[in-house]
Motif scaffolding. Structure first.
Motif, PDB file in Angstrom:
ATOM      1  N   ALA A  41       3.017 -10.337  -7.308  1.00 15.43           N
ATOM      2  CA  ALA A  41       2.153  -9.551  -8.184  1.00 15.43           C
ATOM      3  C   ALA A  41       0.690  -9.637  -7.734  1.00 15.43           C
ATOM      4  N   SER A  42       0.219 -10.828  -7.387  1.00 17.06           N
ATOM      5  CA  SER A  42      -1.174 -10.968  -6.960  1.00 17.06           C
ATOM      6  C   SER A  42      -1.409 -10.266  -5.628  1.00 17.06           C
ATOM      7  N   GLU A  43      -0.433 -10.339  -4.720  1.00 17.97           N
ATOM      8  CA  GLU A  43      -0.553  -9.640  -3.439  1.00 17.97           C
ATOM      9  C   GLU A  43      -0.659  -8.138  -3.654  1.00 17.97           C
ATOM     10  N   SER A  44       0.174  -7.630  -4.551  1.00 19.33           N
ATOM     11  CA  SER A  44       0.170  -6.194  -4.836  1.00 19.33           C
ATOM     12  C   SER A  44      -1.164  -5.754  -5.429  1.00 19.33           C
ATOM     13  N   LEU A  45      -1.674  -6.516  -6.387  1.00 22.30           N
ATOM     14  CA  LEU A  45      -2.956  -6.153  -7.004  1.00 22.30           C
ATOM     15  C   LEU A  45      -4.074  -6.120  -5.970  1.00 22.30           C
ATOM     16  N   CYS A  46      -4.073  -7.094  -5.060  1.00 29.28           N
ATOM     17  CA  CYS A  46      -5.115  -7.121  -4.033  1.00 29.28           C
ATOM     18  C   CYS A  46      -5.057  -5.881  -3.137  1.00 29.28           C
ATOM     19  N   CYS A  47      -3.866  -5.314  -2.997  1.00 33.16           N
ATOM     20  CA  CYS A  47      -3.707  -4.098  -2.195  1.00 33.16           C
ATOM     21  C   CYS A  47      -3.915  -2.833  -3.025  1.00 33.16           C
ATOM     22  N   GLY A  48      -4.336  -3.001  -4.278  1.00 32.78           N
ATOM     23  CA  GLY A  48      -4.638  -1.848  -5.118  1.00 32.78           C
ATOM     24  C   GLY A  48      -3.418  -1.173  -5.709  1.00 32.78           C
ATOM     25  N   THR A  49      -2.280  -1.862  -5.733  1.00 32.21           N
ATOM     26  CA  THR A  49      -1.060  -1.282  -6.298  1.00 32.21           C
ATOM     27  C   THR A  49      -0.756  -1.946  -7.634  1.00 32.21           C
ATOM     28  N   PRO A  50      -0.718  -1.165  -8.725  1.00 31.55           N
ATOM     29  CA  PRO A  50      -0.469  -1.730 -10.054  1.00 31.55           C
ATOM     30  C   PRO A  50       0.894  -2.423 -10.133  1.00 31.55           C
ATOM     31  N   VAL A  51       1.020  -3.332 -11.102  1.00 29.11           N
ATOM     32  CA  VAL A  51       2.219  -4.156 -11.239  1.00 29.11           C
ATOM     33  C   VAL A  51       2.784  -4.026 -12.649  1.00 29.11           C
ATOM     34  N   SER A  88       0.818  -1.211   0.000  1.00 27.95           N
ATOM     35  CA  SER A  88       0.000   0.000   0.000  1.00 27.95           C
ATOM     36  C   SER A  88       0.851   1.261   0.000  1.00 27.95           C
ATOM     37  N   ALA A  89       2.047   1.173   0.562  1.00 27.62           N
ATOM     38  CA  ALA A  89       2.944   2.330   0.584  1.00 27.62           C
ATOM     39  C   ALA A  89       3.546   2.603  -0.785  1.00 27.62           C
ATOM     40  N   ALA A  90       3.648   1.579  -1.615  1.00 26.48           N
ATOM     41  CA  ALA A  90       4.283   1.717  -2.923  1.00 26.48           C
ATOM     42  C   ALA A  90       3.309   2.294  -3.945  1.00 26.48           C
ATOM     43  N   ASP A  91       3.873   2.892  -4.978  1.00 23.72           N
ATOM     44  CA  ASP A  91       3.061   3.372  -6.099  1.00 23.72           C
ATOM     45  C   ASP A  91       2.982   2.335  -7.210  1.00 23.72           C
ATOM     46  N   VAL A  92       4.019   1.532  -7.350  1.00 25.72           N
ATOM     47  CA  VAL A  92       4.027   0.472  -8.355  1.00 25.72           C
ATOM     48  C   VAL A  92       4.941  -0.643  -7.858  1.00 25.72           C
ATOM     49  N   THR A  93       4.527  -1.871  -8.097  1.00 23.92           N
ATOM     50  CA  THR A  93       5.359  -3.035  -7.802  1.00 23.92           C
ATOM     51  C   THR A  93       5.906  -3.573  -9.114  1.00 23.92           C
ATOM     52  N   VAL A  94       7.219  -3.772  -9.161  1.00 17.47           N
ATOM     53  CA  VAL A  94       7.840  -4.316 -10.373  1.00 17.47           C
ATOM     54  C   VAL A  94       8.312  -5.733 -10.077  1.00 17.47           C
ATOM     55  N   PRO A 107      -2.155  10.746 -13.291  1.00 14.42           N
ATOM     56  CA  PRO A 107      -2.892  10.499 -12.041  1.00 14.42           C
ATOM     57  C   PRO A 107      -4.288   9.918 -12.251  1.00 14.42           C
ATOM     58  N   ALA A 108      -5.014  10.423 -13.262  1.00  7.84           N
ATOM     59  CA  ALA A 108      -6.373   9.924 -13.504  1.00  7.84           C
ATOM     60  C   ALA A 108      -6.337   8.459 -13.948  1.00  7.84           C
ATOM     61  N   ARG A 109      -5.406   8.136 -14.823  1.00  4.73           N
ATOM     62  CA  ARG A 109      -5.269   6.751 -15.268  1.00  4.73           C
ATOM     63  C   ARG A 109      -4.817   5.859 -14.113  1.00  4.73           C
ATOM     64  N   TYR A 110      -3.933   6.392 -13.269  1.00  4.14           N
ATOM     65  CA  TYR A 110      -3.418   5.618 -12.147  1.00  4.14           C
ATOM     66  C   TYR A 110      -4.551   5.194 -11.208  1.00  4.14           C
ATOM     67  N   GLN A 111      -5.509   6.074 -10.965  1.00  3.47           N
ATOM     68  CA  GLN A 111      -6.629   5.726 -10.094  1.00  3.47           C
ATOM     69  C   GLN A 111      -7.435   4.566 -10.680  1.00  3.47           C
ATOM     70  N   LYS A 112      -7.621   4.563 -11.989  1.00  2.00           N
ATOM     71  CA  LYS A 112      -8.332   3.457 -12.632  1.00  2.00           C
ATOM     72  C   LYS A 112      -7.549   2.150 -12.512  1.00  2.00           C
ATOM     73  N   LEU A 113      -6.228   2.251 -12.655  1.00  2.84           N
ATOM     74  CA  LEU A 113      -5.392   1.065 -12.499  1.00  2.84           C
ATOM     75  C   LEU A 113      -5.527   0.486 -11.097  1.00  2.84           C
ATOM     76  N   GLN A 114      -5.557   1.344 -10.100  1.00  2.00           N
ATOM     77  CA  GLN A 114      -5.714   0.899  -8.719  1.00  2.00           C
ATOM     78  C   GLN A 114      -7.039   0.175  -8.509  1.00  2.00           C
ATOM     79  N   ASP A 115      -8.104   0.767  -9.014  1.00  5.97           N
ATOM     80  CA  ASP A 115      -9.436   0.174  -8.848  1.00  5.97           C
ATOM     81  C   ASP A 115      -9.518  -1.194  -9.526  1.00  5.97           C
ATOM     82  N   ARG A 116      -8.970  -1.283 -10.731  1.00  5.34           N
ATOM     83  CA  ARG A 116      -9.019  -2.549 -11.470  1.00  5.34           C
ATOM     84  C   ARG A 116      -8.123  -3.602 -10.829  1.00  5.34           C
ATOM     85  N   ALA A 117      -7.019  -3.157 -10.230  1.00  5.74           N
ATOM     86  CA  ALA A 117      -6.124  -4.098  -9.548  1.00  5.74           C
ATOM     87  C   ALA A 117      -6.857  -4.786  -8.406  1.00  5.74           C
TER      88      ALA A 117
END
Length: 412
Positions: A324-334, A306-312, A374-384
């Motif tokens: 990757a699955s853990e990150s998506l569940c926390c709403g952080t794009p991968v 949750s602290a991260a902006d993106v997980t690589v 930023p607007a696209r990032y919010q959508k990525l978070q929601d879909r994650a």
């Protein structure tokens, strides 16, 4: 129904946590489930630690045959030659079905499987079950035939340790009641192509996790807890040995981040590494690196995601890609490469970005694409988060396994 899971341990690494999560998920839906492990790190009474002398001798004895190959590389290779007491322990527990997980490093002898006299399911956490001993084959595809002249052993001979391990598997497993569960389409394809498993039933069930634990936490609060900067965009990477495990792809990530640092991002990005402490030799990226050490507590891990902006996750080969699955569940794009098991986890430009394998420039492009709008990032978070709930929730996984168990037992 009574299920017994065999795993070298319960929560101290990714494969162990995956097995333990399935065990917990089955218990939550009313299935009687137990784990039999060599090393127990949890306080769960349904996890049984096998403490016989043979079990203790497993790890130090496992690598003895490898001394014949002094030029071998550092990849995991497991001959699994030492006898064990697991068949007798399983007989005492008397399950209806046994689910194998990661059982290497001297825990389960190859010849033990037919001694169980129970229907077996094997959840593939790497390629070892159908190779001549390696956990990941890299470019080698000799497991599709007979193994031998192993590139990881650098043996130079067809009749080498890998051929011996492969032949033992062929002989011991010829008449098993064995069903294979792959965690990704890539793993299923590898198993189907293998000489050992091509005639077996192979199903695909993604790994699950507790989405009530792995969920978004307020980013500012998470960073305060971890003492991470509030004014930077944080890139998260995880590995126990970032610089020494080529399969995890840290060299590719380092090159991509250095490229970004030289193209105007050096004052915007910082790297967070989980699973490793600060190395003696500093790694230069052009911006700071925060080392958080090893974590196996779910809440701590959810806080980090949750602290991260993106997980690589730049792995060269990955059976699934649990980070990757853990990150998506926390709403952080991968961001990952469009290869192996990660293709099933990340939907490119929906909840992250899949870069062209294994192009450094496109990996860097993927990080920028995720972060720059930023607007696209919010959508990525929601879909994650939405994908995590739909496909990786523990109950979804547990019910799929329970259905498979029932079908197998109905045919006995």
């Amino acid at each position: 129904m009574k299920v017994l899971h065999l795993s070298t341990s319960d929560i101290d690494n990714g494969g162990a946590r995956a097995a333990y999560r399935l065990h917990q998920g089955l218990d939550a839906i009313g299935c009687t489930s137990q784990m039999l492990v060599r090393a127990k790190f949890s306080h769960d009474s349904t996890v049984i630690a096998e403490k016989s002398l043979l079990t203790k001798l497993g790890p130090p004895s496992s690598s003895l045959p490898l001394r014949l190959y002094p030029n071998q590389n550092s990849a995991m290779f497991s001959p699994q030659w030492l006898p064990d007491v697991l068949a007798s322990r399983a007989k005492e527990i008397d399950p209806d079905i046994i689910n194998l997980h990661w059982v290497c490093n001297g825990y389960l002898q190859i010849e033990t499987l037919p001694k169980f006299n129970k229907p077996l399911i094997w959840t593939l956490h790497d390629l070892w079950p159908f190779t001549g001993g390696c956990s990941y084959s890299k470019e080698c595809q000799q497991y599709q035939d007979t193994c031998g002249d192993c590139p990881q052993l650098l043996s130079g001979k067809s009749q080498d340790l890998s051929r011996w391990v492969w032949q033992r598997k062929v002989k011991a497993w010829a008449n098993l009641n064995l069903t294979i569960v792959a965690t990704s389409a890539w793993m299923a394809d590898c198993a189907r192509a293998s000489s050992l498993f091509k005639h077996l039933r192979i199903e695909t069930i993604p790994l699950g996790l507790d989405t009530d634990k792995y969920k978004p936490i307020d980013k500012r609060f998470a960073r305060e807890l971890l003492n991470l900067p509030q004014d930077k965009q944080l890139v998260l990477f995880g590995s126990a040995n970032p610089a020494s495990d080529p399969r995890k792809g840290f060299d590719l990530l380092r090159a991509a981040l250095q490229q970004l640092a030289s193209s105007g991002w050096q004052d915007r990005l910082e790297l967070v590494v989980v699973g490793s402490t600060r190395p003696q030799e500093p790694i230069e990226l052009g911006f700071p690196i925060h080392y958080l050490g090893f974590m196996h507590d779910d809440l701590a891990l959810a806080t980090i995601y949750s602290a991260a902006d993106v997980t690589v996750v730049p792995s060269i080969q990955e059976a699934f890609g649990q980070m990757a699955s853990e990150s998506l569940c926390c709403g952080t794009p991968v961001v990952a490469f469009n290869a192996t098991g990660l293709k099933d986890v990340v939907d490119s430009q929906q909840n992250g970005y899949l870069a062209t394998p294994f192009e450094i420039e496109d990996l860097a492009n993927g990080i920028v694409w995720v972060l720059e709008d930023p607007a696209r990032y919010q959508k990525l978070q929601d879909r994650a988060r939405a994908k995590g709930l739909q496909e990786f929730a523990s109950e979804v996984q547990a019910r799929r396994y329970l259905s498979l168990y029932k079908e197998i037992l109905s045919q006995v």
